[in-house]
Design an enzyme around this catalytic site. Structure first.
Site, PDB file in Angstrom:
ATOM      1  N   ASP A  11       0.856  -1.186   0.000  1.00  0.00           N
ATOM      2  CA  ASP A  11       0.000   0.000   0.000  1.00  0.00           C
ATOM      3  C   ASP A  11       0.896   1.242   0.000  1.00  0.00           C
ATOM      4  OD1 ASP A  11      -1.779   2.161   0.796  1.00  0.00           O
ATOM      5  OD2 ASP A  11      -3.173   0.613   1.473  1.00  0.00           O
ATOM      6  N   ASN A  53     -13.116  -3.575   3.171  1.00  0.00           N
ATOM      7  CA  ASN A  53     -14.196  -2.588   3.284  1.00  0.00           C
ATOM      8  C   ASN A  53     -15.107  -2.632   2.063  1.00  0.00           C
ATOM      9  OD1 ASN A  53     -12.914  -1.550   5.643  1.00  0.00           O
ATOM     10  ND2 ASN A  53     -11.559  -0.339   4.360  1.00  0.00           N
ATOM     11  N   GLN A  99     -14.481   2.180   2.225  1.00  0.00           N
ATOM     12  CA  GLN A  99     -13.922   1.836   0.917  1.00  0.00           C
ATOM     13  C   GLN A  99     -13.676   3.114   0.126  1.00  0.00           C
ATOM     14  OE1 GLN A  99     -16.379  -0.718  -1.565  1.00  0.00           O
ATOM     15  NE2 GLN A  99     -14.646  -1.240  -2.887  1.00  0.00           N
ATOM     16  N   HIS A 149     -10.659  -5.445  -2.682  1.00  0.00           N
ATOM     17  CA  HIS A 149      -9.292  -5.666  -2.227  1.00  0.00           C
ATOM     18  C   HIS A 149      -9.306  -5.975  -0.738  1.00  0.00           C
ATOM     19  CE1 HIS A 149     -10.033  -1.340  -1.737  1.00  0.00           C
ATOM     20  NE2 HIS A 149      -9.121  -1.325  -0.779  1.00  0.00           N
ATOM     21  N   HIS A 184      -6.895  -5.752   2.741  1.00  0.00           N
ATOM     22  CA  HIS A 184      -5.717  -5.179   3.382  1.00  0.00           C
ATOM     23  C   HIS A 184      -5.061  -6.227   4.262  1.00  0.00           C
ATOM     24  CE1 HIS A 184      -6.567  -0.835   2.584  1.00  0.00           C
ATOM     25  NE2 HIS A 184      -7.793  -1.318   2.439  1.00  0.00           N
TER      26      HIS A 184
END
Length: 145
Positions: free
Chosen positions: A32, A88, A95, A101, A103
């Site tokens: 990230d 999320n 989100q 996706h 995390h």
């Protein structure tokens, strides 16, 4: 399927550079660029699905298996003290990129963001809890959604 306006689709297509730590036919896992901690990574399916409601059930299951594999690996390599898996859906839930996706967030004792996922708990009466339980109760074979 790809969304031409999606930043994650562009990363997957190598139109935007990324720090890829894992890749196979179905997923790319990248660090990230706005991490909550050292090693914070994102599991991205190569096909575009906006959220958990759209992703194919089997692919979602494979994403979770990959998350477990990477969490074990990352914990060993980074020597973190804990680990969050976070996913999320919709803006209200946090989100910000509308491409499914997950995390992967390594956690470290005494880190700057060690309390990032703490929330204020709500209280409900036993009657309210019973009402919610009855509304949500389902059998193993019942269809959800």
């Amino acid at each position: 399927m790809r969304d031409e306006t999606c930043i994650f689709c562009k990363i997957i297509a190598d139109e935007i550079p990324s720090y890829t730590i894992y890749e196979d036919e179905e997923f790319r896992v990248i660090l990230d660029v706005n991490p909550a901690s050292k090693g914070h990574a994102l599991i991205l399916p190569k096909e575009h699905y906006a959220n958990i409601y759209e992703i194919e059930e089997e692919l979602a299951g494979r994403a979770m298996r990959l998350a477990k594999k990477l969490a074990v690996h990352m914990t060993k390599v980074l020597a973190c003290d804990g680990f969050n898996l976070l996913q999320n859906n919709h803006q209200t839930a946090g989100q910000t990129v509308f491409h499914f996706h997950m995390h992967l967030i390594p956690r470290y004792k005494n880190a700057k963001n060690s309390d990032i996922l703490i929330w204020n708990h709500e209280n409900f009466t036993p009657e309210e809890m019973e009402e919610v339980k009855n509304a949500l109760k389902c059998s193993r074979d019942s269809e959800q959604g």
